[in-house]
Design a protein around this motif. Structure first.
Motif, PDB file in Angstrom:
ATOM      1  N   UNK A  24       0.842  -1.194   0.000  1.00 11.79           N
ATOM      2  CA  UNK A  24       0.000   0.000   0.000  1.00 11.79           C
ATOM      3  C   UNK A  24       0.875   1.242   0.000  1.00 11.79           C
ATOM      4  N   UNK A  25       0.223   2.360  -0.263  1.00 16.79           N
ATOM      5  CA  UNK A  25       0.887   3.665  -0.257  1.00 16.79           C
ATOM      6  C   UNK A  25       0.346   4.441   0.939  1.00 16.79           C
ATOM      7  N   UNK A  26       1.234   4.886   1.822  1.00 16.72           N
ATOM      8  CA  UNK A  26       0.826   5.514   3.073  1.00 16.72           C
ATOM      9  C   UNK A  26       1.213   6.985   3.099  1.00 16.72           C
ATOM     10  N   UNK A  27       0.241   7.825   3.486  1.00 14.61           N
ATOM     11  CA  UNK A  27       0.511   9.239   3.751  1.00 14.61           C
ATOM     12  C   UNK A  27       0.336   9.437   5.247  1.00 14.61           C
ATOM     13  N   UNK A  28       1.454   9.844   5.881  1.00 14.72           N
ATOM     14  CA  UNK A  28       1.476   9.957   7.329  1.00 14.72           C
ATOM     15  C   UNK A  28       2.356  11.136   7.713  1.00 14.72           C
ATOM     16  N   UNK A  29       1.805  12.053   8.487  1.00 13.06           N
ATOM     17  CA  UNK A  29       2.543  13.237   8.948  1.00 13.06           C
ATOM     18  C   UNK A  29       3.182  14.006   7.794  1.00 13.06           C
ATOM     19  N   UNK A  30       2.443  14.171   6.719  1.00 11.63           N
ATOM     20  CA  UNK A  30       2.912  14.950   5.579  1.00 11.63           C
ATOM     21  C   UNK A  30       3.873  14.218   4.648  1.00 11.63           C
ATOM     22  N   UNK A  31       4.216  12.992   4.946  1.00 10.26           N
ATOM     23  CA  UNK A  31       5.109  12.208   4.090  1.00 10.26           C
ATOM     24  C   UNK A  31       4.320  11.089   3.424  1.00 10.26           C
ATOM     25  N   UNK A  32       4.700  10.773   2.189  1.00 10.73           N
ATOM     26  CA  UNK A  32       4.077   9.679   1.461  1.00 10.73           C
ATOM     27  C   UNK A  32       5.156   8.695   1.044  1.00 10.73           C
TER      28      UNK A  32
END
Length: 181
Positions: free
Chosen positions: A94-102
């Motif tokens: 999967x592709x995760x966007x977390x705390x402004x980072x992808x």
């Protein structure tokens, strides 16, 4: 006999590396995170003379294995003088966007950066997901992708206030699934 063997070995060491054969396994169909040119540049940077005798095969293999999207690499020299490089790339779950980072996450829970070459059509996940949840999240996504209805209906997952929600294709609907246990 030893004289001829030694002469052949010296001649082989001073021969120029003419063929660098890179075998990449595609992620999906023809998606590659690295390309032949990038791998060949690593070889050329570590052997500017391109002489077979100057090849540091373990070092080249280590440099390739240290690329973030590489799962494993095997570098070897064939008897004809061709340098062969077999590469297995990481497969993102999967592709995760977390705390402004992808970034991508594979089924083993390893993070690796997005590719400059390709963007894969995989499940998007948003929110403050703990690293210890990556493997369970990858398992959930695999189940969604294996079910034709779910695969067609859900396009993403978001985590809000400790709970996970499936995001639908049509409308602005969220299906609450709670935690991953």
């Amino acid at each position: 006999f030893f004289f001829f063997f030694n002469l052949t070995l010296k001649r082989f060491n001073f021969a120029e590396l003419e063929v660098i054969k890179v075998n990449l396994n595609p992620i999906f169909f023809f998606f590659y995170f690295v390309d032949n040119i990038e791998i060949q540049q690593i070889v050329k940077q570590n052997n500017p003379s391109l002489k077979i005798g100057n090849l540091d095969i373990p070092k080249i293999e280590k440099l390739i294995n240290n690329l973030p999207s590489i799962d494993s690499a095997n570098v070897f020299l064939a008897l004809n003088g061709a340098l062969n490089i077999d590469i297995k790339q990481k497969v993102p779950a999967f592709r995760l966007t977390k705390k402004g980072e992808t970034f991508y996450v594979d089924a083993m829970g390893n993070e690796f950066p997005l590719s400059n070459n390709y963007s894969l059509p995989i499940m998007l996940v948003n929110g403050n997901v703990d690293k210890k949840e990556y493997v369970d999240l990858a398992k959930l996504i695999k189940k969604i992708e294996q079910d034709p209805f779910s695969k067609k209906f859900f396009i993403g997952i978001t985590k809000e206030k400790g709970n996970y929600f499936l995001l639908t294709v049509e409308g602005n609907y969220k299906v609450e699934i709670g935690d991953l246990e």
